[in-house]
Write a protein that holds these residues in place. Structure first.
Motif, PDB file in Angstrom:
ATOM      1  N   ARG A  27      14.112  36.531  27.582  1.00 45.73           N
ATOM      2  CA  ARG A  27      12.693  36.192  27.711  1.00 45.73           C
ATOM      3  C   ARG A  27      12.143  36.967  28.906  1.00 45.73           C
ATOM      4  N   HIS A  28      11.010  37.588  28.727  1.00 43.26           N
ATOM      5  CA  HIS A  28      10.482  38.507  29.750  1.00 43.26           C
ATOM      6  C   HIS A  28      11.525  39.580  30.097  1.00 43.26           C
ATOM      7  N   ARG A  29      12.400  39.874  29.164  1.00 43.08           N
ATOM      8  CA  ARG A  29      13.500  40.849  29.361  1.00 43.08           C
ATOM      9  C   ARG A  29      14.390  40.481  30.549  1.00 43.08           C
ATOM     10  N   THR A  30      14.538  39.196  30.796  1.00 46.70           N
ATOM     11  CA  THR A  30      15.332  38.768  31.947  1.00 46.70           C
ATOM     12  C   THR A  30      16.745  38.374  31.535  1.00 46.70           C
ATOM     13  N   VAL A  31      17.628  38.491  32.516  1.00 46.17           N
ATOM     14  CA  VAL A  31      18.950  37.867  32.433  1.00 46.17           C
ATOM     15  C   VAL A  31      19.130  37.033  33.701  1.00 46.17           C
TER      16      VAL A  31
END
Lengths: 459, 264
Positions: A300-304
């Motif tokens: 999500r939101h390119r997050t890890v």
């Protein structure tokens, strides 16, 4: 000692019991001995997983994961979907769960710090009211796996950063306690699992772009990317959110698939503890609380990973069950609850006063079906006390000290946090109101010496 | 704080990287092996470590397979020791298995012990014993009963079944449910043949048959068998099982270094 060939069942048990005095079973029971358990006070089993965001239960309509044990717990109790980590990092979040205070007050503003002197943890607090207080698994205040924890008797189990192996002992040691405890006191036992935290190591090991599927047979089962995968918003400089710019879509989906397998792994260990409780004489008189310290980016939101304030990192599962005393199979989507609520809730059910200066609220009235005035907002802290989130029923503000980048979301219209409304004049009044709430809240806190003092929003 | 083992922590665990970390610094067993017959094998439990100072050795699992009985069942005797952060855990089990494609566990006894030298004395030791059985699709686990989708294997009996598969004694392994540590149900397990390849193991270059294993509640496994069907290496996430006849000696030395002698 090596087992002999052709050994019979009876011989096996005899050999087992006789082999190696260090492992003889009778001494293992020492400390469990006693008589009847108190009927007046409930036992309390507090189960924690690490890095498990909300919506990672199959019972919460996630078709890409199968969590029969967490689902079983959900069916038996109340599930809060607006449940927030006080600080989406391991040690700070745990310091709050075990004290009912904000991480800026406990002094645990980042990993590996102890709780500030003078603030009791739940073990210390309940022990003085006659509870047998037992801890198994990850502690991280400051040691990941401690041999001694103030206020608790520590059961063995766990390996630093390797939950896939160490969590097995956490669940088996918990099972051993539930099978053998015969003390007079009611117990407060914490079973603290590391999974799905192993995803941290997984991400590092799988940082390179994937050219082909490492396991072709899983391709049809790969979860899709989330709707806000491409929602890359302007963020405060201090936010320092972990992303994987080299990953392609294959990497991201393989990561999601792997994360869910680790969530399932935690679920099966949790199931072993629930099975042991169910088979024990404590089943009817034990309050069970299940939560996680923080979430995981999940693309999500390119997050890890964690350590930021989007929903994927702060919104965590919280399930409470207590046969006959708490509603069954109920999902509470209304009340805003916090990791800081664990301590006052446990104390309330235990029939003891909560420690002083609680920032959390007891969930017992909600859990027992009473209509009570409830909080208007929850606050989360992050990043060495530099960041804050405040969310109300509808709106959410994210801000960092001395940083003009403010994020403001209408979670009702935009639950995936894709549109920052902070610059839109039509929301100026609502934004101002959240700033007022947050700054007013901050003035009431008793900050630890290593914290940065009351937060103000730079507008 | 020990220095981070950043190299090891930053790439997938493979046979190649395992060899680079020193996990295969000995020659693989060359003796004759019959997957269908009685055997005894020991595998090292090897873990990636976050610090360079920490040993990769975290214990062993020893499995002894008994002779096939006239009712087409055999007994597996299992002993597994794991070195944890502050002590040692041990599981001992006896499992009566059906000699079918997944080595279905029919009844079992298990004993768990944990000993932690540095712990608070009161709970420095914990343990339990339990028995279970499978009847139809029902698992009887002490006071509990659970229904599982058949066929059923267990993490330990699976290694036996896989060796027969790799040796060609059985021809296929259907999708199955895994009873992990004889307690935890992990559904939708699948094994796929991944071909034959050459690997470096000690001073040898050997041919191995490779299989992949995916399923619920675990990261995928990769298995490497010699051409007699003996499981040499299994890899999953940050862990490996490595067939090593000397593993119990390695364990004794490690415990001695830790000052935990007497706990084996």
């Amino acid at each position: 000692m090596r087992a002999k060939k052709g050994i019979s069942r009876r011989t096996f048990l005899d050999v087992s019991l006789k082999s190696g005095a260090a492992f003889a079973l009778q001494p293992l029971m020492h400390g469990f001995a006693g008589s009847a358990v108190s009927e007046s006070k409930p036992n309390i089993l507090f189960i924690i997983t690490d890095q498990q965001g909300l919506e990672t239960l199959s019972a919460l309509q996630n078709p890409f994961v199968h969590t029969p044990n967490e689902d079983r717990l959900k069916k038996r109790g109340v599930t809060f979907t607006r449940s927030y980590s006080v600080n989406p990092v391991c040690s700070p979040a745990r310091s709050s769960m075990f004290t009912g205070r904000m991480s800026s007050e406990t002094g645990v503003v980042h990993n590996g710090l102890p709780i500030r002197a003078g603030i009791p943890n739940l073990g210390q607090w309940l022990a003085q009211f006659g509870y047998e207080t037992v801890y198994v698994g990850k502690w991280h205040l400051p040691d990941g796996y401690a041999t001694r924890i103030p206020g608790f008797k520590v059961l063995p189990g766990g390996i630093y950063l390797r939950g896939t192996v160490g969590d097995r002992t956490v669940s088996m040691a918990s099972e051993a306690f539930l099978r053998h405890y015969e003390g007079k006191k009611p117990f407060f036992m914490v079973a603290s699992f590391l999974q799905p935290h192993d995803v941290c190591g997984w991400i590092r090991r799988n940082a390179r772009p994937l050219e082909t599927w490492p396991f072709p047979e899983i391709e049809a089962a790969l979860p899709p990317l989330p709707p806000n995968f491409d929602a890359l918003l302007k963020e405060a400089k201090r936010a320092k959110i972990a992303r994987m710019p080299e990953w392609n879509e294959r990497n991201w989906r393989y990561y999601l698939w792997s994360y869910y397998r680790m969530v399932e792994e935690a679920d099966r260990e949790l199931g072993r503890v629930l099975d042991a409780l169910e088979a024990s004489r404590f089943a009817r008189n034990t309050l069970v609380i299940f939560t996680s310290d923080h979430g995981e980016g999940r693309a999500r939101h390119r997050t890890v990973l964690k350590n930021f304030l989007y929903e994927e990192a702060v919104n965590v599962p919280l399930i409470v069950s207590f046969p006959g005393r708490v509603a069954e199979n109920k999902t509470d989507e209304r009340h805003l609850v916090s990791g800081a609520d664990i301590t006052p809730t446990v104390c309330d059910f235990a029939g003891v006063p909560a420690p002083p200066n609680q920032r959390g609220l007891s969930l017992k009235p909600i859990l027992t079906g009473k209509e009570v005035p409830w909080r208007e907002f929850v606050v989360s802290e992050v990043m060495h006390d530099y960041g804050r989130m405040i969310r109300t029923d509808r709106f959410k503000l994210i801000a960092y000290r001395d940083d003009p980048v403010i994020q403001f979301f209408d979670l009702k219209a935009d639950p995936w946090e894709t549109h920052n409304l902070a610059g839109e004049t039509r929301y100026a009044a609502q934004l101002k109101e959240l700033v007022r709430m947050l700054e007013s809240w901050e003035k009431r806190l008793d900050f630890a010496p290593n914290a940065l003092g009351p937060f103000t929003v730079r507008m | 704080m020990a220095k981070r083992n950043s190299k090891a922590w930053r790439r997938p665990l493979t046979v190649h990287s395992l060899a680079e970390y020193g996990g295969l610094d000995f020659d693989p067993p060359q003796s004759e092996f019959r997957a269908a017959g009685p055997w005894e094998l020991s595998w090292q439990i090897w873990l990636l470590t976050p610090s360079k100072k920490e040993s990769h050795h975290h214990g062993f699992v020893r499995i002894q397979k008994g002779a096939l009985r006239s009712d087409s069942t055999f007994l597996l005797s299992v002993e597994q020791h794991i070195i944890e952060q502050h002590g040692i855990t041990r599981q001992k089990a006896q499992i009566r298995c059906r000699s079918d494609a997944v080595a279905t566990p029919l009844w079992w006894e298990k004993r768990f012990d944990a000993r932690f030298p540095k712990m608070n004395r009161t709970y420095a030791s914990v343990g339990f014993e339990k028995k279970g059985s499978l009847s139809g699709s029902r698992i009887f686990d002490g006071a509990l009963q659970k229904t599982v989708a058949l066929p059923l294997s267990s993490n330990w009996s699976l290694l036996e079944a896989l060796q027969r598969l790799a040796a060609g004694v059985t021809s296929e392994m259907p999708p199955f449910t895994l009873l992990d540590e004889l307690e935890k149900i992990k559904e939708e397990q699948r094994i796929t043949f991944a071909g034959r390849r050459q690997i470096a193991f000690g001073t040898k270059e050997i041919s191995v048959n490779c299989y992949r294993h995916v399923g619920r509640a675990m990261l995928p496994w990769r298995y490497y068998f010699d051409l007699q069907g003996r499981l040499l290496i299994a890899l999953s996430g940050l862990q490996a099982l490595i067939l090593n006849p000397q593993v119990e000696e390695i364990q004794r030395k490690r415990l001695k270094r830790l000052g935990w002698e007497g706990f084996e």
